[in-house]
Write a protein that holds these residues in place. Structure first.
Motif, mmCIF file in Angstrom:
data_model
loop_
_atom_site.group_PDB
_atom_site.id
_atom_site.type_symbol
_atom_site.label_atom_id
_atom_site.label_comp_id
_atom_site.label_asym_id
_atom_site.label_seq_id
_atom_site.Cartn_x
_atom_site.Cartn_y
_atom_site.Cartn_z
ATOM 1 N N LEU A 104 -24.538 41.455 -61.983
ATOM 2 C CA LEU A 104 -24.313 42.896 -62.196
ATOM 3 C C LEU A 104 -24.792 43.729 -61.006
ATOM 4 C CD1 LEU A 104 -23.463 45.036 -64.373
ATOM 5 C CD2 LEU A 104 -25.870 45.174 -64.974
ATOM 6 N N VAL A 105 -25.975 43.422 -60.512
ATOM 7 C CA VAL A 105 -26.572 44.256 -59.460
ATOM 8 C C VAL A 105 -25.725 44.267 -58.177
ATOM 9 C CG1 VAL A 105 -28.572 44.562 -57.948
ATOM 10 C CG2 VAL A 105 -28.903 44.150 -60.367
ATOM 11 N N PRO A 106 -25.342 43.078 -57.642
ATOM 12 C CA PRO A 106 -24.522 43.152 -56.418
ATOM 13 C C PRO A 106 -23.178 43.833 -56.664
ATOM 14 C CG PRO A 106 -24.641 40.891 -57.210
ATOM 15 C CD PRO A 106 -25.635 41.682 -57.996
ATOM 16 N N THR A 107 -22.625 43.652 -57.870
ATOM 17 C CA THR A 107 -21.331 44.284 -58.169
ATOM 18 C C THR A 107 -21.462 45.804 -58.153
ATOM 19 O OG1 THR A 107 -20.858 42.392 -59.575
ATOM 20 C CG2 THR A 107 -19.416 44.291 -59.822
ATOM 21 N N VAL A 108 -22.490 46.284 -58.839
ATOM 22 C CA VAL A 108 -22.675 47.742 -58.891
ATOM 23 C C VAL A 108 -23.067 48.272 -57.510
ATOM 24 C CG1 VAL A 108 -23.989 49.617 -59.944
ATOM 25 C CG2 VAL A 108 -23.294 47.689 -61.329
ATOM 26 N N ALA A 109 -23.953 47.531 -56.832
ATOM 27 C CA ALA A 109 -24.374 47.972 -55.489
ATOM 28 C C ALA A 109 -23.164 48.062 -54.569
ATOM 29 C CB ALA A 109 -25.396 46.989 -54.918
ATOM 30 N N PHE A 110 -22.304 47.048 -54.678
ATOM 31 C CA PHE A 110 -21.098 47.044 -53.855
ATOM 32 C C PHE A 110 -20.204 48.249 -54.196
ATOM 33 C CE2 PHE A 110 -16.604 46.143 -54.074
ATOM 34 C CZ PHE A 110 -16.314 45.977 -52.743
ATOM 35 N N MET A 111 -20.049 48.498 -55.514
ATOM 36 C CA MET A 111 -19.178 49.616 -55.917
ATOM 37 C C MET A 111 -19.710 50.959 -55.423
ATOM 38 S SD MET A 111 -17.453 48.899 -59.574
ATOM 39 C CE MET A 111 -18.920 48.959 -60.540
ATOM 40 N N THR A 112 -21.034 51.090 -55.440
ATOM 41 C CA THR A 112 -21.610 52.347 -54.955
ATOM 42 C C THR A 112 -21.353 52.504 -53.449
ATOM 43 O OG1 THR A 112 -23.741 51.331 -54.582
ATOM 44 C CG2 THR A 112 -23.444 52.422 -56.674
ATOM 45 N N ILE A 113 -21.449 51.389 -52.723
ATOM 46 C CA ILE A 113 -21.230 51.444 -51.274
ATOM 47 C C ILE A 113 -19.776 51.827 -50.978
ATOM 48 C CG2 ILE A 113 -21.104 50.057 -49.155
ATOM 49 C CD1 ILE A 113 -23.497 48.443 -50.278
ATOM 50 N N ILE A 114 -18.860 51.104 -51.607
ATOM 51 C CA ILE A 114 -17.446 51.359 -51.317
ATOM 52 C C ILE A 114 -17.001 52.700 -51.910
ATOM 53 C CG2 ILE A 114 -15.089 50.481 -51.634
ATOM 54 C CD1 ILE A 114 -16.892 48.970 -49.583
ATOM 55 N N GLY A 115 -17.539 53.033 -53.099
ATOM 56 C CA GLY A 115 -17.221 54.333 -53.696
ATOM 57 C C GLY A 115 -17.638 55.474 -52.782
ATOM 58 N N THR A 116 -18.811 55.336 -52.179
ATOM 59 C CA THR A 116 -19.294 56.365 -51.258
ATOM 60 C C THR A 116 -18.441 56.390 -49.990
ATOM 61 O OG1 THR A 116 -21.511 55.934 -52.079
ATOM 62 C CG2 THR A 116 -21.357 57.210 -50.070
ATOM 63 N N TYR A 117 -18.138 55.206 -49.498
ATOM 64 C CA TYR A 117 -17.316 55.109 -48.276
ATOM 65 C C TYR A 117 -15.938 55.734 -48.500
ATOM 66 C CZ TYR A 117 -14.479 52.911 -44.642
ATOM 67 O OH TYR A 117 -13.610 52.684 -43.602
ATOM 68 N N ALA A 118 -15.389 55.507 -49.715
ATOM 69 C CA ALA A 118 -14.015 55.941 -49.995
ATOM 70 C C ALA A 118 -13.853 57.460 -50.012
ATOM 71 C CB ALA A 118 -13.567 55.368 -51.335
ATOM 72 N N ILE A 119 -14.944 58.192 -50.200
ATOM 73 C CA ILE A 119 -14.818 59.649 -50.310
ATOM 74 C C ILE A 119 -14.240 60.249 -49.029
ATOM 75 C CG2 ILE A 119 -16.091 61.819 -50.682
ATOM 76 C CD1 ILE A 119 -18.177 60.014 -52.182
ATOM 77 N N ARG A 120 -14.795 59.817 -47.884
ATOM 78 C CA ARG A 120 -14.296 60.362 -46.605
ATOM 79 C C ARG A 120 -13.970 59.258 -45.604
ATOM 80 N NH1 ARG A 120 -18.404 65.446 -45.527
ATOM 81 N NH2 ARG A 120 -19.951 63.800 -45.321
ATOM 82 N N ASN A 121 -13.877 58.029 -46.099
ATOM 83 C CA ASN A 121 -13.672 56.875 -45.225
ATOM 84 C C ASN A 121 -14.686 56.864 -44.084
ATOM 85 O OD1 ASN A 121 -11.624 55.988 -46.769
ATOM 86 N ND2 ASN A 121 -10.075 55.960 -45.160
ATOM 87 N N ASN A 122 -15.929 57.071 -44.436
ATOM 88 C CA ASN A 122 -16.959 57.238 -43.430
ATOM 89 C C ASN A 122 -18.204 56.436 -43.804
ATOM 90 O OD1 ASN A 122 -18.723 58.168 -41.507
ATOM 91 N ND2 ASN A 122 -18.227 60.325 -41.807
ATOM 92 N N MET A 123 -18.591 55.503 -42.936
ATOM 93 C CA MET A 123 -19.753 54.669 -43.235
ATOM 94 C C MET A 123 -21.058 55.473 -43.155
ATOM 95 S SD MET A 123 -20.070 51.779 -44.514
ATOM 96 C CE MET A 123 -18.780 50.576 -44.352
ATOM 97 N N SER A 124 -21.026 56.600 -42.440
ATOM 98 C CA SER A 124 -22.242 57.428 -42.359
ATOM 99 C C SER A 124 -22.639 57.948 -43.736
ATOM 100 C CB SER A 124 -22.004 58.626 -41.440
ATOM 101 O OG SER A 124 -21.534 58.188 -40.216
ATOM 102 N N ASP A 125 -21.634 58.222 -44.577
ATOM 103 C CA ASP A 125 -21.934 58.676 -45.939
ATOM 104 C C ASP A 125 -22.709 57.606 -46.705
ATOM 105 O OD1 ASP A 125 -20.805 61.158 -45.711
ATOM 106 O OD2 ASP A 125 -18.844 60.541 -46.456
ATOM 107 N N VAL A 126 -22.388 56.330 -46.403
ATOM 108 C CA VAL A 126 -23.083 55.226 -47.082
ATOM 109 C C VAL A 126 -24.547 55.196 -46.640
ATOM 110 C CG1 VAL A 126 -23.118 52.737 -47.465
ATOM 111 C CG2 VAL A 126 -20.937 53.903 -47.207
ATOM 112 N N VAL A 127 -24.744 55.393 -45.331
ATOM 113 C CA VAL A 127 -26.124 55.401 -44.812
ATOM 114 C C VAL A 127 -26.904 56.543 -45.462
ATOM 115 C CG1 VAL A 127 -27.532 55.655 -42.729
ATOM 116 C CG2 VAL A 127 -25.405 54.342 -42.634
ATOM 117 N N ILE A 128 -26.263 57.723 -45.524
ATOM 118 C CA ILE A 128 -26.920 58.887 -46.149
ATOM 119 C C ILE A 128 -27.228 58.578 -47.612
ATOM 120 C CG2 ILE A 128 -26.532 61.280 -46.913
ATOM 121 C CD1 ILE A 128 -24.964 61.671 -44.276
ATOM 122 N N MET A 129 -26.286 57.928 -48.278
ATOM 123 C CA MET A 129 -26.482 57.582 -49.698
ATOM 124 C C MET A 129 -27.707 56.686 -49.872
ATOM 125 S SD MET A 129 -25.814 54.874 -52.025
ATOM 126 C CE MET A 129 -24.468 53.852 -51.463
#
Lengths: 505, 176
Positions: free
Chosen positions: A391-416
């Motif tokens: 569960l944890v890696p799945t959710v962690a992954f979804m949060t990473i990609i979900g954040t990235y998908a907002i602006r297609n920007n990896m910086s948003d993931v770092v900020i997150m």
């Protein structure tokens, strides 16, 4: 007779299939943190070009409704709002899940969302043109006071540490000052970084502040599964409906608040949920239980955010001004279809499109009940049965990609991730994430409203009068006063009464 | 001053100093404000001022007034809120997530996600090899289909040979 024709068209097999597909797709997308209702609709826009206008509207309305409801799943089960509209759902939904009532919370979210959605659609059907005028009566000052009304919830969310909540709220509001200033467009707090010029994306901050601390705690504790008190006990539909009935006035009030907030351009489901939650908490006899798993809190938030769907369509269709961000996408799709929105849409030659769509919105909202219950039940079972190691890696992954998908920007993931770590540390010292998120969501509206109101007031020669002389502003100020002081007065009154009863006995 | 008091003051002192730092930065915003208008520094200063006042109040309250019972309660609360059992696991999990963010643009979304899922499950003390392998493959494919085919998110494909690998997998899945 014409009305029946519209209804018959809306309940045709074709339109029911479209609505069902839309609700399911919307619910699934809404449940994934980071993927918002706006994104769900935007993805579907190209598909709608090949459909008739009424069918296209039904599909987009169904996706919108489903996505707003879908956000409740992760809010309840993972303490991470799937969409910003579900922020207030986390306050009581997650504690309910922690004590083993996650299934009830999900069902309650579903029934309340259906009720709120129906109220919003009813307002759209009966009162669209007059209600659209309310949107025009709201100026910057009214938006400012509305944001302050939402911020008054900080005291309720601080869990007994009012001043820590205040600091958290200010921290959240400060985060929104990073980047380009709201009115003057000056650059603030970017430290020379181009990444920060665009500011902090609220959804990525939201995911970081809520989800990362939960993930950290899940990883750090020894249990193999999520720690909830009991196994799932079915839909618990009767229990949920009984709670809905017991709190019918609160449900209705929250739905009306949601509809009116939806009408206001730019406000949206997150503010509707927060304001309705605040109001439900204020008027409840169980104020002290809010934030600890009070079902009324889930009902207020979910009915209000789904009511914004119908409410948001009012200015969109009557004035051509989108009430919420997803409405802006829908408006664009309508323009491509060659439909000119405006008051004539309700009386001119395109009346059938509007009324078939409204009937379709009712259908989609009703369809949300069986689909939402089914998806919700399996989501709950899945979450409590899957080992944490999966569960944890799945959710962690979804949060990473979900954040990235907002602006297609990896910086948003770092900020997150950074904000998540800060949120976790702050949480250790008693600074809860909810006030921070509240500040983050409402600060932009508050700052913009205040600065614009000040400029207008100064130009008129009296800035203070601009803030305190307008009737709607005064109405909201009164509500803020009641919201802040009523719980204190009520508590004192109850204590006095208890003392009186004790002395009598 | 007792150690307990110092411990309680530290978070407020840190917030206060940070606020002062940001206040100084706000004073240096490059802008020209017309008379009657509020500058871009107004809103941040308002928030920072409020934060500083609250911090000073809390520091003064902790320093000057005796609140033994309350301080005991608060300290107990902080202690109760930190039930950490696997700090090593936590550090590894955090590092892996940070590494995922770093390597995703090099290895590509598909390979990096597969490795992330596999390694996380192993680190999370899951020992069924076949379950790990199947879950990771299904999970990766599912995520690729949802994000790249259904939601049209443009995810990193990686660099050099890793990009070729990503493109091959996408071709196999029918994603252009």
């Amino acid at each position: 007779m014409q009305g029946i024709e519209y209804v018959l068209e809306a309940i045709s097999l074709y339109h029911i299939s479209i609505a069902l597909a839309g609700v399911i797709a919307g619910t699934v997308i809404g449940a994934l943190p980071g993927l918002t209702a706006t994104m769900a609709i935007a993805v579907l826009v190209p598909l709608t070009f090949s459909l008739k206008p009424a069918s296209a509207l039904i599909l987009m309305g169904a996706v919108y409704t489903g996505a707003i409801y879908g956000g409740a799943y992760s809010a309840i089960l993972l303490k991470t709002p799937g969409t910003p509209s579900a922020i207030a759902t986390t306050f009581d939904g997650y504690p309910m899940a922690k004590r083993g009532d996650g299934d009830l919370a999900v069902t309650l979210a579903c029934t309340s969302s259906v009720f709120g959605g129906l109220v919003g659609a009813l307002f759209l059907l009966l009162l669209a043109p007059p209600l659209a005028k309310i949107a025009l009566a709201f100026g910057p000052v009214e938006y400012f006071w509305l944001a302050i009304f939402g911020l008054s919830l900080i005291s309720a969310l601080s869990e007994g540490h009012m001043l820590k909540g205040l600091i958290g709220g200010c921290f959240g509001m400060l985060l929104t000052t990073i980047g380009v200033a709201e009115v003057s467009a000056d650059i603030r707090y970017t430290f020379g970084s181009h990444t920060l010029i665009g500011g902090i994306e609220p959804v990525s901050a939201l995911i970081g502040l809520y989800c990362v601390p939960v993930m950290i705690d899940l990883v750090a504790t020894p249990a193999r599964h999520l720690q909830v008190s009991t196994e799932g006990r079915g839909f618990r539909l009767r229990e949920a409906l009984s709670l809905n009935w017991r709190h019918k006035f609160s449900l209705l009030r929250s739905s009306v608040i949601g509809t009116i907030t939806g009408i206001l351009p730019g406000a949206g489901g997150s503010i509707a949920g927060l304001v309705a939650y605040s109001e439900a908490r204020r008027s409840s006899k169980r104020t002290e239980y809010f934030g600890t798993g009070e079902p009324e809190g889930v009902m207020a938030s979910e009915s209000a955010n789904n009511a914004t769907v119908g409410g948001g369509f009012i200015p969109t269709l009557v004035l051509g001004i989108p009430g919420t961000p997803p409405d802006a996408v829908i408006l664009g799709a309508l323009l491509v279809q060659g439909i000119r929105t405006g008051p004539n849409l309700f009386v001119g030659g395109e009346t059938s499109i509007v009324y078939v769509f409204i009937a379709g919105l009712f259908v989609a909202t009703v369809l949300m009940l069986p689909t939402g219950l089914l998806i919700g039940r399996y989501a709950y079972r899945f979450i409590i049965s899957v080992p944490k190691a999966i569960l944890v890696p799945t959710v962690a992954f979804m949060t990473i990609i979900g954040t990235y998908a907002i602006r297609n920007n990896m910086s948003d993931v770092v900020i997150m991730i950074v904000l998540g770590a800060i949120g976790w540390v702050l949480d250790r010292y008693g600074f809860k994430p909810s006030p921070i998120v509240l500040g983050l969501i409402l600060s932009r509206i508050a700052e913009q409203g205040f600065v614009q109101g000040w400029i207008i007031g100064t130009a008129r020669g009296n800035a203070a009068a601009e803030f305190f002389n307008r009737p709607i502003s005064l109405g909201i100020i009164v509500f803020i006063g009641i919201s802040m002081f009523y719980p204190l007065i009520a508590r004192r009154w109850r204590l006095n009464k208890e003392l009186q009863n004790d002395s009598e006995t | 001053m007792p150690m307990e008091k110092i411990k309680r003051i530290i978070p407020y002192a840190v917030v206060l100093l940070t606020s002062v730092f940001f206040w100084v930065l706000a004073c240096r915003f490059a802008c020209e404000t017309r008379s009657g208008n509020l500058g871009p520094d107004f809103w941040p200063k308002l928030l920072l001022g409020l934060t500083m006042v609250v911090c000073l109040y809390e520091i003064a309250k902790i320093t000057l007034f005796h609140r033994d019972q309350a301080s005991d309660d608060d300290a107990g609360e902080v202690k109760a809120e930190a039930p950490k059992h696997y700090p090593g696991l936590l550090i590894i999990g955090t590092l892996m997530t940070v590494a995922y963010v770093y390597f995703v643009s090099i290895l590509g979304f598909i390979l990096c996600t597969f490795l992330y899922l596999v390694l996380f499950m192993i680190v999370g003390r899951y020992r069924k090899v076949w379950v790990i392998a199947v879950n990771s493959v299904i999970g990766t494919v599912l995520f690729v289909v949802i994000f790249m085919k259904a939601v049209y998110v443009s995810l990193p494909l990686g660099q050099g040979p890793f990009q070729q690998f990503s493109l091959l997998i996408l071709k196999m899945l029918g994603i252009r």
